[in-house]
Design an enzyme around this catalytic site. Structure first.
Site, PDB file in Angstrom:
ATOM      1  N   GLU A   1       0.879  -1.418   0.167  1.00 52.63           N
ATOM      2  CA  GLU A   1       0.672  -0.295  -0.225  1.00 52.63           C
ATOM      3  C   GLU A   1       1.109   1.185  -0.419  1.00 52.63           C
ATOM      4  O   GLU A   1       1.108   2.091   0.640  1.00 52.63           O
ATOM      5  CB  GLU A   1      -1.036   0.062   0.822  1.00 52.63           C
TER       6      GLU A   1
ATOM      7  N   GLU B   1      -6.528  -7.395  -0.420  1.00 52.74           N
ATOM      8  CA  GLU B   1      -6.425  -7.149   0.715  1.00 52.74           C
ATOM      9  C   GLU B   1      -7.963  -6.614   1.590  1.00 52.74           C
ATOM     10  O   GLU B   1      -8.347  -5.324   0.392  1.00 52.74           O
ATOM     11  CB  GLU B   1      -5.405  -6.761   1.727  1.00 52.74           C
TER      12      GLU B   1
END
Ligand code: IDC
Length: 434
Positions: free
Chosen positions: A272, A359
């Site tokens: 991320e 995710e």
């Protein structure tokens, strides 16, 4: 696309350096959770609402959250009292020792013989015949337009669990754990989360050899079980993947070289990007890391994180990478991210961007707080509509809502429903719908 042969355990036994690591190898890191990861979404949230990190875009709608599991307050990203002891790992039925206590020769070669198809010595479960496994049926994957397709060009969808950070919870990198996820949870993919910066991360003091060993173990177990496996370079508080780019290059060079003939590995090159990391900086990083993987494995599927904790997917749609077989990741946490992020996903998917949800959680973006199953259902409908692959955070027994095992549960496989958290019960049911 070239067709590659799956090399199974006998070869992997020879080539891999599979020494397990003990849970006690990784000391509790007092700094974990106090990192700059907490400073997020600066453009969308007032500072005082960012303590738990990763919240954004939308506050949970009032009244819509089911209450979380008992005693799991919204404590944010702190990591105390959660590291399972070596004892805890070892107390599981005859399995933990294989992964968690085998140790630690530098090259691991002498441990290779222990690394059998069924490390626990159990009889392979029904369906473990390789000819029938999911990867045997679907083979090498590729990206075709916005779709993930299999060796026959048919659309395919991956779904499964992400480990928590494997430095925290090495015991779940285990054959029997993955077997349970395959046979009882009906999943076809597992994600190995290798943190770079948190908690003795790969680039911040963790033993790189031990961590690589654990990743290789995980790849081996998934391969033996006929599951796809995502190797996740889990940047987070380091924000911009370029911060540890040299480590990423070394890591992906080694792993892709070892597994170049495997068809079940998916490389996720940056979890991320966040904070100051722009899409341009991610593109520049991808432009260096993807060719390193491609040198060894010219057509593996590669996942690329998008800025703002994988929410700025529009930037990827506007300016995609010039590589084949790449997908872009979007992450959501259902109690935090609702209509606005779903619209972003729809827009990107409608624009033809290949999206992979590598995710997500049903709770809020801290990984804690209450679950919002109403919103999670809406997300699932959307993912179904676009046939998007999805991986749930997280496989661990940490006392946080997103962990799918109850915090008192020390078993590493064959969990009963009583041993699953509210999140675990919900997502297992969801997987079993397939
Ligand atoms: C969280 C874990 C938590 C850990 C923290 C470290 O659930 O136990 O203390 O990381 O910072 C993400 C990240 C993922 C986060 C998760 C929940 O990819 O690493 O895990 N999350 O906060 N993005 C959005 C949410």
């Amino acid at each position: 696309m070239k067709t590659k042969c799956l090399l199974f355990s006998s070869l992997s036994i020879l080539i891999l350096t599979c020494c397990g690591t003990s849970g006690s190898t990784y000391a509790e890191n007092p700094a974990a959770g106090s990192s700059t990861a907490a400073v997020q979404e600066a453009d969308s949230l007032p500072e005082d609402s960012q303590a738990s990190g990763r919240e954004s875009l939308e506050a949970p709608s009032s009244g819509s959250s089911a209450s979380g599991t008992a005693s799991q307050g919204h404590s944010g990203a702190t990591d105390t009292a959660s590291l399972p002891s070596a004892d805890a790992a070892g107390s599981s039925p005859d399995t933990a020792a294989d992964t968690n206590t085998a140790s630690g020769t530098a090259d691991g070669a002498s441990d290779a013989a222990d690394h059998t198809l069924t490390p626990s010595g159990q009889t392979p479960a029904p369906g473990s015949n390789r000819a029938e496994t999911f990867t045997a049926l679907h083979g090498a994957l590729a990206v075709d337009g916005s779709d993930l397709v299999d060796q026959n060009g048919d659309s395919v969808r991956l779904y499964g669990m992400s480990t928590h950070g494997i430095t925290w919870f090495p015991q779940y990198v285990n054959y029997d754990t993955f077997r349970t996820l395959r046979d009882d949870w009906n999943t076809n993919c597992v994600r190995l989360a290798l943190y770079t910066a948190e908690y003795n991360g790969y680039s911040t003091g963790g033993s790189q050899e031990e961590l690589k060993s654990l990743v290789k173990d995980g790849i081996d177990y998934a391969t033996d079980l006929g599951m796809y496996v995502i190797v996740d370079w889990h940047i987070l508080s380091d924000q911009d993947p370029n911060v540890h780019k040299e480590d990423a290059i070394g890591f992906f060079r080694e792993i892709s070289s070892l597994y170049k003939d495997y068809t079940n590995i998916i490389y996720e090159i940056c979890n991320e990007p966040n904070g100051y990391a722009t899409w341009d900086s991610v593109k520049s990083y991808a432009g260096e890391v993807i060719p390193v993987i491609r040198e060894n494995d010219e057509d593996a599927v590669i996942l690329v994180g998008t800025p703002m904790w994988c929410q700025n997917i529009a930037q990827a749609a506007d300016s995609p990478l010039e590589f084949d077989n790449v997908m872009y990741t979007l992450h959501f946490y259902a109690a935090t991210h609702t209509d606005e992020l779903r619209s972003r996903l729809e827009n990107a998917a409608d624009a033809g961007l290949p999206v992979f949800v590598s995710e997500f959680g049903m709770c809020d973006a801290s990984g804690n707080g209450g679950n919002n199953f109403e919103q999670a259902d809406k997300w699932m409908e959307l993912l179904d509509k676009y046939n998007i692959s999805f991986i749930c955070w997280n496989l661990a027994n940490k006392a946080e809502t997103s962990s799918v095992l109850k915090s008192g549960c020390e078993k590493i496989s064959d969990w009963t429903e009583d041993e699953l958290s509210e999140s675990g019960l919900w997502i297992r049911e969801r997987f079993k719908m397939f």
